[in-house]
Enzyme design. Structure first.
Site, short mmCIF file in Angstrom:
data_model
loop_
_atom_site.label_atom_id
_atom_site.label_comp_id
_atom_site.label_asym_id
_atom_site.label_seq_id
_atom_site.Cartn_x
_atom_site.Cartn_y
_atom_site.Cartn_z
N LYS A 110 50.29 3.54 22.07
CA LYS A 110 51.02 3.25 23.32
C LYS A 110 52.45 2.80 23.01
O LYS A 110 53.40 3.27 23.64
CB LYS A 110 50.26 2.17 24.09
CG LYS A 110 50.93 1.73 25.39
CD LYS A 110 49.92 1.12 26.34
CE LYS A 110 49.66 -0.34 26.08
NZ LYS A 110 50.68 -1.23 26.66
N SER A 111 52.61 1.91 22.04
CA SER A 111 53.96 1.41 21.72
C SER A 111 54.87 2.55 21.27
O SER A 111 56.04 2.63 21.66
CB SER A 111 53.89 0.38 20.59
OG SER A 111 53.29 -0.80 21.05
N ARG A 114 55.44 -12.50 34.51
CA ARG A 114 55.72 -12.60 33.06
C ARG A 114 57.19 -12.88 32.78
O ARG A 114 58.08 -12.38 33.47
CB ARG A 114 55.22 -11.32 32.36
CG ARG A 114 53.72 -11.20 32.51
CD ARG A 114 53.17 -9.96 31.89
NE ARG A 114 53.37 -9.91 30.46
CZ ARG A 114 53.10 -8.85 29.72
NH1 ARG A 114 52.63 -7.75 30.27
NH2 ARG A 114 53.30 -8.88 28.43
N SER A 159 58.81 -11.28 18.88
CA SER A 159 58.42 -10.34 19.93
C SER A 159 59.08 -9.00 19.69
O SER A 159 60.31 -8.88 19.68
CB SER A 159 58.85 -10.87 21.30
OG SER A 159 58.86 -9.81 22.24
N GLN A 190 58.97 -6.56 21.68
CA GLN A 190 59.59 -6.08 22.92
C GLN A 190 61.01 -6.60 23.04
O GLN A 190 61.93 -5.87 23.40
CB GLN A 190 58.75 -6.52 24.13
CG GLN A 190 57.43 -5.78 24.20
CD GLN A 190 56.58 -6.20 25.39
OE1 GLN A 190 56.91 -7.15 26.10
NE2 GLN A 190 55.48 -5.49 25.60
N ASP A 248 47.70 -8.05 19.89
CA ASP A 248 46.87 -7.42 20.92
C ASP A 248 45.40 -7.35 20.52
O ASP A 248 44.56 -6.92 21.31
CB ASP A 248 47.41 -6.01 21.23
CG ASP A 248 48.76 -6.07 21.92
OD1 ASP A 248 49.11 -7.12 22.51
OD2 ASP A 248 49.50 -5.07 21.87
N LYS A 301 50.50 -12.74 28.44
CA LYS A 301 50.23 -11.29 28.44
C LYS A 301 49.81 -10.85 29.84
O LYS A 301 50.06 -11.57 30.81
CB LYS A 301 49.16 -10.98 27.39
CG LYS A 301 49.61 -11.27 25.97
CD LYS A 301 50.69 -10.31 25.52
CE LYS A 301 51.25 -10.67 24.17
NZ LYS A 301 52.45 -9.89 23.84
N ARG A 341 45.23 -14.67 28.41
CA ARG A 341 44.09 -14.15 27.64
C ARG A 341 43.24 -15.25 27.01
O ARG A 341 42.04 -15.06 26.81
CB ARG A 341 44.57 -13.16 26.56
CG ARG A 341 45.02 -11.85 27.18
CD ARG A 341 45.42 -10.79 26.16
NE ARG A 341 45.69 -9.53 26.86
CZ ARG A 341 46.40 -8.54 26.38
NH1 ARG A 341 46.96 -8.64 25.17
NH2 ARG A 341 46.59 -7.45 27.09
#
Ligand code: S3P
Length: 428
Positions: A21-22, A121, A165, A167, A310, A337, A341
């Site tokens: 996915k990334s 978020r 991170s 992202q 993850d 997230k 979680r």
């Protein structure tokens, strides 16, 4: 939608998985600003990656898709146009954070939002550095989506990430492509490096010393890429094989060491697995994983959390079936997230009979016997999949409520499981 799971029998099998996915998100975004047509095979067609593709189309990018192959007509660094409406990133943190880096480089207004989970978020982590580079960024309550961005005329910065991170790192590097001069990002500890690998693969000169640096204005060659299988999806199948004492071969999985921290943990817990056929494709390591299930012992998980960020939900599930105590520390980021979680895991594990302590930055899990129960996904795909696997390794019937969210990263999850365990898992 609900998933119904019963204890699965031991099996022997092989599977391959949808693309990472990334890497799929990055391929779509960087392909859009490359010079020429990119072709990406085994693109992950999950809901999150489709959100990215839709946002890109709204920005004037032409792409076509046939099953899991996509063609993207790159617009170059200056070819995107203002969208006619608000961009919707859906549930996808990667879409909003990475795309904001590109939007910061555009001399027009963009407004980007997402679903209720995404709108909770934190976005100040990208707002601060993108503003330092010269973009104007507005956020609800100054840190939440929707974001409004007016970009253009950026300058390169030196920036130390307050948290590891990928992202945030990627968002800054993407903005850096449009900036004047050099942009350098320093990480407190390594995070997944798909952006760095893909940029190099596309001909962008990247320096990787203490920091990661690039010069603005470089043109990107189009991508010809086959996306490796998603390690984060493989993680659920590795766990299934371990907990049902089965033998499983997972073919063509991405084995980037910034993603596979889980393998070190399960090795410590006594898991048996082998990596075969290791190769490099599209500047990413890829191989097959052969797993053989058996007894596991609890362990302490406290180092290199970003390398398994993850996989913590499925590691918690593995811990719940291991002998002794499994403790997770330094994982407070999990509260930010798609759901909180740590809380979601603690609530679900307790329901399934596991003595679990929820801590500020982790969990303490006393593993062994688990029993079926009705558990909630909290709208989080990885929580839903983790409890489905625990259900397949537990006495009685487990019902995972709100399981439609599995499509966020892995729409083929149940079908792939059924190919190994039959109707021990089904939808209701
Ligand atoms: C991702 C980075 C990680 C990860 C997410 C995907 C990426 O998020 O949890 O699923 O593709 O860069 P953070 O950067 O917030 O840790």
């Amino acid at each position: 939608m609900r998933l119904i799971c019963r204890r699965a029998r031991e099996f022997e099998g092989r599977i391959s998985l949808p693309g990472d996915k990334s890497i799929s998100h990055r391929g779509a975004m960087l392909g859009s600003i490359a010079e020429g047509e990119s072709v990406i095979e085994n693109f992950n067609t999950c809901r999150d990656c489709l959100s990215t593709l839709r946002c890109l189309r709204a920005l004037g990018v032409e792409w076509e898709r046939e099953e899991n192959k996509i063609w993207i007509r790159g617009k170059g660094l200056e070819g995107l146009r203002e969208a006619g409406n608000v961009l919707n990133a859906g549930n996808s943190g990667t879409t909003i954070r990475l795309l904001s880096g590109i939007l910061a480089g555009q001399p027009f207004l963009s407004i980007i939002t997402g679903d209720a989970s995404l709108r909770r978020r934190p976005m100040d982590r990208i707002k601060v550095p993108l503003e330092m580079m010269g973009a104007k960024v507005w956020a609800r309550a100054s840190h939440l989506p929707p974001l409004a961005i007016i970009g253009g005329k950026l300058k390169g910065i030196d920036y130390s990430l307050p948290i590891a991170s990928a992202q945030v790192k990627s968002s800054i590097l993407f903005a850096g492509l449009f900036a004047q001069g050099k942009t350098t990002v320093y990480e407190p500890s390594p995070s997944r490096d798909h952006t760095e690998r893909m940029l190099s693969f596309m001909g962008v000169k990247l320096e990787r010393k203490e920091g990661i640096s690039l010069e603005g204005g470089a043109s990107l060659s189009p991508l010809k890429l086959r996306v490796p299988g998603d390690f984060s999806s493989a993680a659920f199948f590795i766990a299934l094989a371990l907990l049902t004492r089965s033998r499983l071969l997972i073919e063509g999985v991405g084995l980037n060491p910034t993603r596979t921290g889980m393998l070190d943990v399960i090795k410590e817990m006594g898991a048996k697995f082998k990596i075969r056929n290791l190769r490099v494709e599209g500047n990413e390591p890829v191989g097959d994983i052969e797993v053989e299930g058996g007894e596991l012992e609890g362990t302490l998980i406290e180092r290199d959390i970003p390398l398994m960020i993850d996989e913590i939900p499925i590691l918690a599930v593995i811990g719940a079936k291991a002998k002794g105590v499994t403790e997770i520390r330094n994982a407070e980021e999990l509260r930010r997230k798609e759901a909180d979680r740590l809380k979601a895991l603690a609530v679900g594990l307790r329901k399934m009979g596991v003595e679990t302590e929820e801590r500020r930055d982790g969990l303490l899990i006393k593993g062994r016997e688990t029993k079926g129960a009705v558990v909630n996904s909290f709208g989080d795909h990885r929580i839903a999949m983790a409890f489905a696997i625990l259900g397949l390794a537990s006495e009685g019937e487990t019902v995972v409520r709100g399981a439609e969210c599995v499509d966020i990263s892995f729409p083929q999850f149940v079908k792939k499981l059924q190919s190994l365990v039959g109707y021990a898992i089904s939808y209701l």
